[in-house]
Structure formats: structure tokens, C-alpha cells
Design a protein around this motif. Structure first.
Motif, mmCIF file in Angstrom:
data_model
loop_
_atom_site.group_PDB
_atom_site.id
_atom_site.type_symbol
_atom_site.label_atom_id
_atom_site.label_comp_id
_atom_site.label_asym_id
_atom_site.label_seq_id
_atom_site.Cartn_x
_atom_site.Cartn_y
_atom_site.Cartn_z
ATOM 1 N N LEU A 1 0.834 -1.198 0.000
ATOM 2 C CA LEU A 1 0.000 0.000 0.000
ATOM 3 C C LEU A 1 0.871 1.251 0.000
ATOM 4 O O LEU A 1 0.625 2.189 -0.757
ATOM 5 C CB LEU A 1 -0.917 -0.020 1.229
ATOM 6 N N GLN B 1 -5.952 4.577 0.277
ATOM 7 C CA GLN B 1 -6.866 3.665 0.966
ATOM 8 C C GLN B 1 -8.313 3.957 0.595
ATOM 9 O O GLN B 1 -9.111 3.041 0.402
ATOM 10 C CB GLN B 1 -6.677 3.759 2.479
ATOM 11 N N VAL C 1 -7.573 -4.492 1.389
ATOM 12 C CA VAL C 1 -6.221 -4.210 1.866
ATOM 13 C C VAL C 1 -5.602 -5.540 2.273
ATOM 14 O O VAL C 1 -6.232 -6.350 2.943
ATOM 15 C CB VAL C 1 -6.257 -3.253 3.080
#
Length: 81
Positions: A36, A51, A61
Motif C-alpha cells: 500500500l 486507501q 487491503v
């Protein structure tokens, strides 16, 4: 390493250069090829914005028990837990 994508491929995709980069980064993230943090860095955006982007697209995620335990150890060592 640099990757050069020809104008022909960009044109054929129907996307702008920025949109194509976004789609490539999202694909790499979704396939668990990049983290990420790295994805956000490549897109030059804050992690929280990335996100939100993946949440809007229904992309999960990648966060497993081992990562949670690492985070707990890190926070404990810093006196935050």
C-alpha cells in the motif's frame, strides 16, 4: 529501471497517461505485488487517499495476522500500546 509505454498503447487504452499509471499501480497492488505504501508513493498521493481509492473500488487491503503482530510489536516498542 524505467518503463516506457508507447503512445500507441496509451492511445489504444483510451486512458490518459495518469489514468493508465493509476490502473497499473492498482493492478499490482491488487495482485499483492506492491505494498500500500509503495502504491501510494508511485501515485504521489497520501496513503489515506490511496486507501479511500481502493475502498471505493472494492479492493481489499492485504493485511494478515503476521502484519498485525508486527504492528503491535512496533507500537509496543515505541510505547504507544
Amino acid at each position: 529501471m524505467s518503463l516506457v509505454i508507447s503512445d500507441e498503447i496509451v492511445k489504444a487504452s483510451g486512458l490518459s497517461e495518469e489514468e493508465l499509471l493509476l490502473e497499473l499501480v492498482l493492478l499490482l497492488f491488487q495482485q499483492d505485488k506492491i505494498s500500500l505504501g509503495k502504491a501510494a508513493e508511485l501515485l504521489e498521493m497520501p496513503q489515506i487517499r490511496f486507501q479511500r481509492l481502493i475502498a471505493d473500488r472494492g479492493i481489499c487491503v492485504h493485511y494478515d495476522v503476521a502484519e498485525l503482530q508486527e504492528d503491535i510489536q512496533h507500537l509496543t516498542a515505541k510505547g504507544l500500546l
